[in-house]
Design a protein around this motif. Structure first.
Motif, mmCIF file in Angstrom:
data_model
loop_
_atom_site.group_PDB
_atom_site.id
_atom_site.type_symbol
_atom_site.label_atom_id
_atom_site.label_comp_id
_atom_site.label_asym_id
_atom_site.label_seq_id
_atom_site.Cartn_x
_atom_site.Cartn_y
_atom_site.Cartn_z
ATOM 1 N N GLY A 7 87.458 -48.982 58.983
ATOM 2 C CA GLY A 7 88.170 -47.776 59.417
ATOM 3 C C GLY A 7 87.269 -46.558 59.473
ATOM 4 O O GLY A 7 87.135 -45.923 60.533
ATOM 5 N N PRO A 8 86.605 -46.200 58.354
ATOM 6 C CA PRO A 8 85.717 -45.030 58.391
ATOM 7 C C PRO A 8 84.573 -45.187 59.386
ATOM 8 O O PRO A 8 84.172 -44.227 60.038
ATOM 9 C CB PRO A 8 85.178 -44.939 56.962
ATOM 10 N N THR A 9 84.060 -46.402 59.538
ATOM 11 C CA THR A 9 82.964 -46.641 60.476
ATOM 12 C C THR A 9 83.437 -46.398 61.904
ATOM 13 O O THR A 9 82.760 -45.719 62.688
ATOM 14 C CB THR A 9 82.434 -48.078 60.328
ATOM 15 N N ASN A 10 84.576 -46.951 62.261
ATOM 16 C CA ASN A 10 85.107 -46.751 63.616
ATOM 17 C C ASN A 10 85.397 -45.279 63.883
ATOM 18 O O ASN A 10 85.128 -44.777 64.981
ATOM 19 C CB ASN A 10 86.368 -47.589 63.823
ATOM 20 N N GLU A 11 85.939 -44.575 62.885
ATOM 21 C CA GLU A 11 86.207 -43.143 63.046
ATOM 22 C C GLU A 11 84.910 -42.365 63.273
ATOM 23 O O GLU A 11 84.853 -41.465 64.120
ATOM 24 C CB GLU A 11 86.924 -42.603 61.809
ATOM 25 N N ALA A 12 83.866 -42.713 62.524
ATOM 26 C CA ALA A 12 82.587 -42.019 62.674
ATOM 27 C C ALA A 12 82.001 -42.254 64.064
ATOM 28 O O ALA A 12 81.527 -41.322 64.723
ATOM 29 C CB ALA A 12 81.604 -42.472 61.596
ATOM 30 N N GLU A 14 83.644 -43.074 66.777
ATOM 31 C CA GLU A 14 84.525 -42.409 67.749
ATOM 32 C C GLU A 14 84.194 -40.925 67.827
ATOM 33 O O GLU A 14 84.147 -40.334 68.910
ATOM 34 C CB GLU A 14 85.999 -42.623 67.399
ATOM 35 N N LEU A 15 83.952 -40.292 66.688
ATOM 36 C CA LEU A 15 83.562 -38.889 66.657
ATOM 37 C C LEU A 15 82.247 -38.680 67.412
ATOM 38 O O LEU A 15 82.109 -37.746 68.209
ATOM 39 C CB LEU A 15 83.425 -38.396 65.209
ATOM 40 N N ARG A 17 81.034 -40.612 69.792
ATOM 41 C CA ARG A 17 81.260 -40.866 71.219
ATOM 42 C C ARG A 17 81.899 -39.668 71.896
ATOM 43 O O ARG A 17 81.448 -39.211 72.944
ATOM 44 C CB ARG A 17 82.150 -42.097 71.417
ATOM 45 N N THR A 18 82.943 -39.116 71.308
ATOM 46 C CA THR A 18 83.641 -38.005 71.949
ATOM 47 C C THR A 18 82.791 -36.737 71.960
ATOM 48 O O THR A 18 82.884 -35.942 72.889
ATOM 49 C CB THR A 18 84.985 -37.712 71.260
ATOM 50 N N ASP A 92 80.496 -34.730 57.784
ATOM 51 C CA ASP A 92 81.658 -35.600 57.749
ATOM 52 C C ASP A 92 81.342 -36.760 56.828
ATOM 53 O O ASP A 92 80.261 -37.342 56.894
ATOM 54 C CB ASP A 92 81.980 -36.148 59.151
ATOM 55 N N VAL A 94 81.278 -40.420 55.774
ATOM 56 C CA VAL A 94 81.295 -41.675 56.526
ATOM 57 C C VAL A 94 81.766 -42.822 55.645
ATOM 58 O O VAL A 94 82.670 -43.553 56.003
ATOM 59 C CB VAL A 94 79.897 -41.990 57.118
#
Length: 172
Positions: A7-12, A14-15, A17-18, A92, A94
């Motif tokens: 979860g935290p890895t995917n959120e990081a 995604e941040l 990428r955007t 942030d 991670v």
């Protein structure tokens, strides 16, 4: 452990990428600086998937334990350990980063290991690494890095881990 970090890895990612995806039709570069051990043992294994999912964004990874100077270095984001309190920077969280002693089974068998202070009977790889003082303090062990036997500087925790696994010392 992997499921907990997903979860935290995917959120990081995604941040990243955007934040760094260029306008449609243009290709941009995301320059990441990561600690050598994290880059070699964790991040590099995940960047290929990230790159495939975002072909418009080229990723450049620089592995270094040195602090990044964003005003002078061609780096977009740096991944480091710490409390996140870096003046004029945004941080942030991670993932948690846990330090633990690492030694080969053969070396472990060479001593009667019952208490954390028993590890002091063994050669410590890079006793000047500040992680040692933290780990020893948490374990309730009096530790003086200056009093430890000198070992060659190996430049990165990943190199020290390989030496430890070969039975030549231990590291945190």
């Amino acid at each position: 452990m992997g499921a907990r970090l997903a979860g935290p890895t995917n959120e990081a990612f995604e941040l990243l990428r955007t934040t760094y995806t260029p306008p449609e039709g243009r290709r941009g570069t995301l320059a990441i600086s990561s600690m050598i051990s994290l880059a070699g043992n964790w991040l590099s294994q995940r960047l290929g998937h990230f790159q495939m999912a975002h072909p418009q964004l080229a990723v450049r990874l620089e592995s270094s334990d040195s602090i990044v100077d964003f005003m002078h270095d061609d780096i977009d984001v740096a991944i480091r350990t710490g409390d996140g309190d870096w003046p004029s920077l945004t941080s942030d969280f991670v993932m948690p980063y846990t330090f633990a002693p690492l030694l080969s089974p053969r070396l472990m068998e060479s001593i009667d290991l019952r208490h954390p202070e028993d590890l002091l009977k063994l050669p410590i790889l890079d006793p000047q690494d500040p992680n040692w003082a933290c780990w020893m303090a948490d374990a309730g062990v009096a530790f003086d890095p200056v009093a430890q036997k000198a070992w060659p500087a190996l430049g990165a925790q990943v190199n020290e881990a390989r030496v430890a696994l070969a039975g030549r010392g231990w590291r945190c």
